[in-house]
Design a protein around this motif. Sequence first.
Motif, PDB file in Angstrom:
ATOM      1  N   LEU A  10       7.184   0.824 -58.715  1.00 44.12           N
ATOM      2  CA  LEU A  10       7.300   1.645 -59.916  1.00 44.12           C
ATOM      3  C   LEU A  10       5.968   2.338 -60.159  1.00 44.12           C
ATOM      4  N   SER A  11       6.023   3.666 -60.377  1.00 45.70           N
ATOM      5  CA  SER A  11       4.811   4.455 -60.606  1.00 45.70           C
ATOM      6  C   SER A  11       4.847   5.104 -61.982  1.00 45.70           C
ATOM      7  N   THR A  12       3.699   5.571 -62.437  1.00 43.20           N
ATOM      8  CA  THR A  12       3.632   6.343 -63.676  1.00 43.20           C
ATOM      9  C   THR A  12       4.337   7.682 -63.442  1.00 43.20           C
ATOM     10  N   PRO A  13       4.738   8.380 -64.512  1.00 42.28           N
ATOM     11  CA  PRO A  13       5.367   9.695 -64.336  1.00 42.28           C
ATOM     12  C   PRO A  13       4.479  10.603 -63.481  1.00 42.28           C
ATOM     13  N   GLY A  14       5.091  11.264 -62.546  1.00 42.09           N
ATOM     14  CA  GLY A  14       4.340  12.115 -61.634  1.00 42.09           C
ATOM     15  C   GLY A  14       3.788  11.364 -60.441  1.00 42.09           C
ATOM     16  N   GLY A  15       3.968  10.044 -60.405  1.00 39.36           N
ATOM     17  CA  GLY A  15       3.528   9.242 -59.272  1.00 39.36           C
ATOM     18  C   GLY A  15       2.030   9.146 -59.099  1.00 39.36           C
ATOM     19  N   THR A  16       1.285   9.317 -60.186  1.00 40.72           N
ATOM     20  CA  THR A  16      -0.181   9.307 -60.076  1.00 40.72           C
ATOM     21  C   THR A  16      -0.764   7.912 -59.938  1.00 40.72           C
ATOM     22  N   GLN A  17      -0.024   6.887 -60.379  1.00 46.43           N
ATOM     23  CA  GLN A  17      -0.535   5.519 -60.281  1.00 46.43           C
ATOM     24  C   GLN A  17       0.618   4.546 -60.098  1.00 46.43           C
ATOM     25  N   ASP A  18       0.526   3.693 -59.075  1.00 47.40           N
ATOM     26  CA  ASP A  18       1.515   2.642 -58.885  1.00 47.40           C
ATOM     27  C   ASP A  18       1.263   1.540 -59.901  1.00 47.40           C
ATOM     28  N   LEU A  19       2.347   1.013 -60.482  1.00 48.61           N
ATOM     29  CA  LEU A  19       2.218  -0.013 -61.516  1.00 48.61           C
ATOM     30  C   LEU A  19       2.582  -1.407 -61.013  1.00 48.61           C
TER      31      LEU A  19
END
Length: 193
Positions: free
Chosen positions: A118-127
């Motif tokens: 799961l990433s932040t919106p826009g895929g800038t950071q994996d959570l």
Amino acid sequence: MDHLRAASVAWYVTGRFYVTPDGATQDLGYFLHLQGIQGELFTGEPSEQTAWFTFRSDPFKARPVTNGDLSIGLDTVGGFTLYLQRPPSASFDKPDSFSHGLRIASFRRVSLVMGTTLSTPGGTQDLMSLNVFTAALTWSQEFEFHGVKYDLARLLPHGITQWGDASATPLTPVPSGFEKVFAFVGSAIAVGK
């Protein structure tokens, strides 16, 4: 002890995923709980360095699939092996140390493994990453632990299903030969007939 009842807790593990520069991954770690095994699973405060029981997988590569902010990895069928360390001596700085000791059982995943990040919106950071797989017991041998004889063929004759959660934050330092390392935990239940 007879085999564990279907869908009862089989084990809890923690470990790390090690990723090579060419994208091959292997996981290794140690058991926090192994149902049916009596006695303390550690020689001191729980850690990889005090754990009697460790595991290590064969290297595998995931095929990527993307759906919005989900990155899905499909891993091929592969195996992993459990070890009884005498004395405990594993270290996350030395991945090979997890496959030392007495080999007590081998498992093979029975189908594709699906892992999801799961990433932040826009895929800038994996959570966070999640995965699930079922594995069949393919080999085991009797072993003695704290004066009692065990065989995982009696405890888990039909294998396990495991759910795992992994951190998306890479750990440092990274041992030689690897590009990234991530921590994870896993919870497994016994498979029935």
